[in-house]
Scaffold this active site. Sequence first.
Site, PDB file in Angstrom:
ATOM      1  N   TYR A 145     -37.042  -8.110  26.662  1.00  0.00           N
ATOM      2  CA  TYR A 145     -36.824  -9.500  27.638  1.00  0.00           C
ATOM      3  C   TYR A 145     -36.499  -9.241  28.960  1.00  0.00           C
ATOM      4  O   TYR A 145     -35.383  -8.572  29.159  1.00  0.00           O
ATOM      5  CB  TYR A 145     -35.694 -10.285  26.665  1.00  0.00           C
ATOM      6  CG  TYR A 145     -35.010 -11.320  27.143  1.00  0.00           C
ATOM      7  CD1 TYR A 145     -35.734 -12.501  27.652  1.00  0.00           C
ATOM      8  CD2 TYR A 145     -33.562 -11.267  27.130  1.00  0.00           C
ATOM      9  CE1 TYR A 145     -34.990 -13.391  28.046  1.00  0.00           C
ATOM     10  CE2 TYR A 145     -32.994 -12.482  27.893  1.00  0.00           C
ATOM     11  CZ  TYR A 145     -33.429 -13.508  28.273  1.00  0.00           C
ATOM     12  OH  TYR A 145     -32.904 -14.433  28.618  1.00  0.00           O
ATOM     13  N   ASP A 230     -29.572  -7.508  18.896  1.00  0.00           N
ATOM     14  CA  ASP A 230     -29.454  -9.012  19.279  1.00  0.00           C
ATOM     15  C   ASP A 230     -30.546  -9.675  18.456  1.00  0.00           C
ATOM     16  O   ASP A 230     -31.715  -9.409  18.275  1.00  0.00           O
ATOM     17  CB  ASP A 230     -30.244  -8.950  20.922  1.00  0.00           C
ATOM     18  CG  ASP A 230     -30.435 -10.372  21.426  1.00  0.00           C
ATOM     19  OD1 ASP A 230     -30.403 -11.273  20.496  1.00  0.00           O
ATOM     20  OD2 ASP A 230     -30.455 -10.410  22.557  1.00  0.00           O
ATOM     21  N   LYS A 272     -32.641 -20.260  19.699  1.00  0.00           N
ATOM     22  CA  LYS A 272     -33.940 -20.233  19.125  1.00  0.00           C
ATOM     23  C   LYS A 272     -34.071 -20.811  18.007  1.00  0.00           C
ATOM     24  O   LYS A 272     -35.099 -21.708  17.671  1.00  0.00           O
ATOM     25  CB  LYS A 272     -34.330 -18.750  19.033  1.00  0.00           C
ATOM     26  CG  LYS A 272     -34.047 -17.797  20.651  1.00  0.00           C
ATOM     27  CD  LYS A 272     -34.707 -18.327  21.744  1.00  0.00           C
ATOM     28  CE  LYS A 272     -34.253 -17.783  23.089  1.00  0.00           C
ATOM     29  NZ  LYS A 272     -35.106 -18.400  24.052  1.00  0.00           N
TER      30      LYS A 272
END
Length: 468
Positions: A145, A230, A272
């Site tokens: 990311y 994560d 999300k």
Amino acid sequence: MRPLSRKATCNSHGQDSSYFLGWQEYEKRPYDAVRNPTGIIQMGLAENQLSFDLLESWLAANPDAASFKGNGESIFRELALFQDYHGLPAFKKALTEFMSEIRRNKVNFDPTNLVLTAGATSANETLIFCLAEEGEAFLLPTPYYPGFDRDLKWRTGAEIVPIECHSSNGFKITQAALDDAYEAAQKRNLRVKGVLITNPSNPLGTTLTREELNLLLNFVNAKDIHLISDEIYSGTVFNSPGFISVMEVVRDLKLENTDVWNQVHIVYSLSKDLGLPGFRVGAIYSNNDAVVSAATKMSSFGLISSQTQYLLSALLSDKNFTKNYIKENQRRLRRRQEMLVNGLRNVGIECLQSNAGLFCWVDMRHLMSSNTFEGEMELWKKILYDVRLNISAGGSCHCSEPGWFRVCFSNMTEDTLNLSMQRLKNFVNSMNSSSSQSHHQRMKNSRRRSLTKWVLRLSFSDREPEER
Ligand SMILES: Cc1ncc(COP(=O)(O)O)c(C=O)c1O
């Protein structure tokens, strides 16, 4: 006098990455079906807008939760004054239960080990701040990311060393890749403090296998370092193989009484899975009391407002709602992912096989003029400015191979997704026809050259050397 501090101006923020530049270009001419039908379609933003109707129906049926009321009484004053950095107990309970539900109740989370943060951004930075000194390193599998350069390095002064993963094995993490990264850090005189993974992966849209998780746990155990997982996309897993949380593997390997128990930390957020990045709700989960205590103190810099905690504790405590939401949201994500994969396949573009996330990892190597990162940038610009789609170039995710792109599918309507596929189709067709035209032209030229040579040979054979 220097107007700003070194930290504020240093470029480890990564703001000049094409990932953020694409967003800026999109902001200048955003697509709108009525007002700007030729504008840029945003496919570089991992937002989940597919299940807002479910959240809105719940809000309509439960008006007290959003209007500062509990049991019909106003709790406005209580919420207005609340600022305890340990968070609302009811919210922490509801959030940990939601996290367990996403993991099919194979793992239980204790609310006292949870630290609330303003999103996963804050959770990741806080953990790095707590675990690494300036100049110490975390190893991250590539591609990763793009926001991690800002989140992990900028204010903490920590370093990222890539664990290079490759398309030849579907970008899986291997022992060799881990060892190489560790060695590379040592060569740079960087002390390695841990490994940070995203599971499911952003940008790959895949879940880590049990073998990879075993490998990672053995590695951090052997090196006596931390493992941050994560798991912000854990609720988006829409196809098999199912999601396996690192905490599940820690339990299965019976590591509760070893050092590893205190060295594994989870990052989570509702940005999300519930599609609420604007609410800024994130968390750190750790079995390590010292980490929980330090991170709780740090969380003063990024608390979640009390009315957000209050509203979401009511929403997440409604088990009928959460059960239905998780299932329905995953069904919608699966449908969208299939639309994108099929749309791309129709124009001869393949994706890495995925089962999670809000995006696909797309192989456009055959569309590049050269197999280099310059070639990738050239293609990215064509797609941004000519096709008017903002997608994310693999280079901005530190991918070691040029030609891969992350394409998001859940931040737009189905019509917009169809339009983006149509635009891409026109682009690929025009590329194919211009390359077949140039092939045709090359053939014609070479035929003409042979003919000329032949004519020349006939007429000038004794006078001129043959043209090469
Ligand atoms: C892997 C990963 N971690 C963290 C974040 C930041 O999330 P948040 O909005 O909760 O700060 C994102 C956002 O895209 C992400 O993809």
